[in-house]
Design an enzyme around this catalytic site. Structure first.
Site, PDB file in Angstrom:
ATOM      1  N   ASP A 130      64.519  17.369  54.022  1.00 60.13           N
ATOM      2  CA  ASP A 130      64.326  15.741  55.859  1.00 60.13           C
ATOM      3  C   ASP A 130      64.510  16.309  56.717  1.00 60.13           C
ATOM      4  OD1 ASP A 130      64.134  13.680  56.938  1.00 60.13           O
ATOM      5  OD2 ASP A 130      64.900  12.260  55.328  1.00 60.13           O
ATOM      6  N   ASP A 146      95.051  62.737  40.925  1.00 60.00           N
ATOM      7  CA  ASP A 146      96.453  62.599  40.429  1.00 60.00           C
ATOM      8  C   ASP A 146      96.538  62.498  39.118  1.00 60.00           C
ATOM      9  OD1 ASP A 146      99.168  63.247  40.973  1.00 60.00           O
ATOM     10  OD2 ASP A 146     100.041  61.569  42.416  1.00 60.00           O
ATOM     11  N   ASP A 196      98.336  67.084  44.819  1.00 61.27           N
ATOM     12  CA  ASP A 196      99.411  67.432  44.133  1.00 61.27           C
ATOM     13  C   ASP A 196     100.371  68.859  43.918  1.00 61.27           C
ATOM     14  OD1 ASP A 196      99.310  67.016  41.780  1.00 61.27           O
ATOM     15  OD2 ASP A 196     100.937  65.228  41.341  1.00 61.27           O
TER      16      ASP A 196
END
Length: 426
Positions: free
Chosen positions: A37, A229, A291
């Site tokens: 509407d 890691d 590492d």
């Protein structure tokens, strides 16, 4: 009684009575259909049964209808229109039992969902305003524009009735900002936009040390830098696993996890990971950041990298901050593992089961490391879905069970009296 000046008129036969349009009726029809509407300033419904949530109060005591009358408002609520792409929100619906048709305010609908609505002689189309992509098409043949039902297979019912607390637990306990971001993209739907109470599992599982600073390395595509890691668990898993390795793509922030019985298993798992990348993405890894542990700095790795032109980047001894991206990911994963185990009331020996769940959740949640984008989207250029998620839970059975009779338990681990199930709770 006869009134002068008003000519007497006999009623017209029923067959000649015109069908007059009307704005409201005093009878509740309990009609579940919505109608578009353009003249309504608010969504209107005749009952609460078609709403997903509602309250017994409203800031508007009544609304005006086309004939100048006002009708009372009894409730305020919310609902959705379901599409194959995403749910379309119907916010602040006013419930008035005297309305004869459930009305959608086109103005409010387009504003709340960032869409456009196009009407034609055969129905209407709802399109994403930014992309023009068709979200919903409803055909109609009468005088109104009703919202026709979508096939049930396209209806994401799982998004309807879950609170923010449930989604918080399903998604692995992310913060409020992550939930709001997913909801703003219509990927999930929460009853409440903010968590209602402090999460005990979060408090127990997310203790942290001082942070590592973000890496300033910049890449332009996936797999230019892989961060890696290994984490050592103080408690072996139920299957005897003591370690797990991560491979984190710098560009997408997508993470892969590999449980290991021994640290020396890392090389074989890296070879398998590299083969997967080559086959699935048709690229090779350009550099590995890690590492200076002996599981990386050894002859097998150096020979493999030298023969294939892969760069090896080591952090200096006792400076884990130089491998900060992997360290932060390990911390994030371990926080989530602990949180999931606390939530499910599981002993720490089930950390491998929580590890796999944690990695999957982190890959489909927005990450601050990539400006709140989603790793899955960055890697695959697709939007993830969340309907498959369930709360990480435990099912305890004190008797023997034939697992052939429960095929819906898709992921489980059996011990004498416990089955740990990934995804059977709410």
């Amino acid at each position: 009684m006869h009134y002068y000046g008003a000519p007497a008129m006999s009623p017209a036969p029923a067959s000649y009575a015109p069908a007059l349009p009307h704005a409201f009726h005093t009878m509740t029809l309990q009609n579940p259909n919505w109608n578009m509407d353009t003249g309504a300033s608010s969504h209107l419904a005749d009952n609460t049964g078609i709403l997903t949530s509602f309250s017994n109060s409203s800031m508007y005591p009544s609304v005006f209808v086309g004939n100048g009358h006002s009708i009372p408002v009894t409730h305020t609520g919310h609902s959705f229109l379901h599409t194959s792409s995403k749910p379309l929100h119907l916010n602040h619906i006013l419930v008035t039992p005297h309305i004869i048709k459930n009305l959608i305010s086109v103005r409010q609908f387009t504003r709340d969902n960032d869409v456009s609505v196009e009407f034609d002689a055969y129905g209407f189309s709802v399109k994403d305003y930014q992309t023009g992509r068709l979200l919903l098409r409803c055909d109609s043949t009468g005088d109104l524009y009703p919202v026709t039902q979508q096939p049930s297979s396209q209806t994401p019912v799982v998004l309807l009735s879950f609170s923010s607390t449930t989604w918080h637990r399903r998604l692995g306990h992310p913060g409020d900002d992550v939930l709001r971001r997913l909801e703003s993209k219509n990927l999930i739907s929460c009853r409440k936009s903010k968590l209602s109470a402090l999460c005990h599992a979060c408090q127990l599982g997310k203790h942290a040390k001082l942070p590592f600073y973000n890496s300033e390395s910049s890449v332009d595509s996936v797999f230019e830098i892989i961060h890696s890691d290994i984490w050592t668990s103080p408690i072996p898993s139920e299957s005897g696993i003591k370690y797990y390795a991560i491979f984190l793509d710098h560009f997408s922030h997508f993470v892969w996890v590999y449980p290991l019985h021994k640290k020396s298993d890392l090389f074989d798992n890296f070879v398998a990971f590299r083969a997967y990348i080559n086959k699935q993405f048709n690229v090779d890894i350009k550099a590995l950041q890690c590492d200076h542990g002996g599981e990386y700095d050894n002859t097998r790795f150096h020979d493999l990298f030298r023969q294939n032109g892969i760069q090896f980047w080591f952090s200096c001894p006792r400076t884990s901050q130089q491998n900060g991206k992997s360290e932060r990911m390990l911390r994030t994963i371990n926080n989530l593992i602990r949180t999931l185990l606390f939530q499910a009331h599981l002993p720490p020996s089930y950390w491998v089961e929580a590890l796999n769940m944690a990695a999957h959740l982190l890959n489909i949640l927005p990450s601050t490391a990539i400006n709140n984008e989603i790793p899955f989207t960055k890697l695959y250029n697709q939007t993830p879905t969340y309907e498959h998620l369930r709360v990480f839970a435990i099912l305890t059975l004190m008797f023997h069970i034939n697992l052939n009779h429960v095929p819906h338990l898709a992921s489980f681990l059996v011990t004498p009296s416990i089955i740990v199930v990934i995804g059977v709770s709410t």
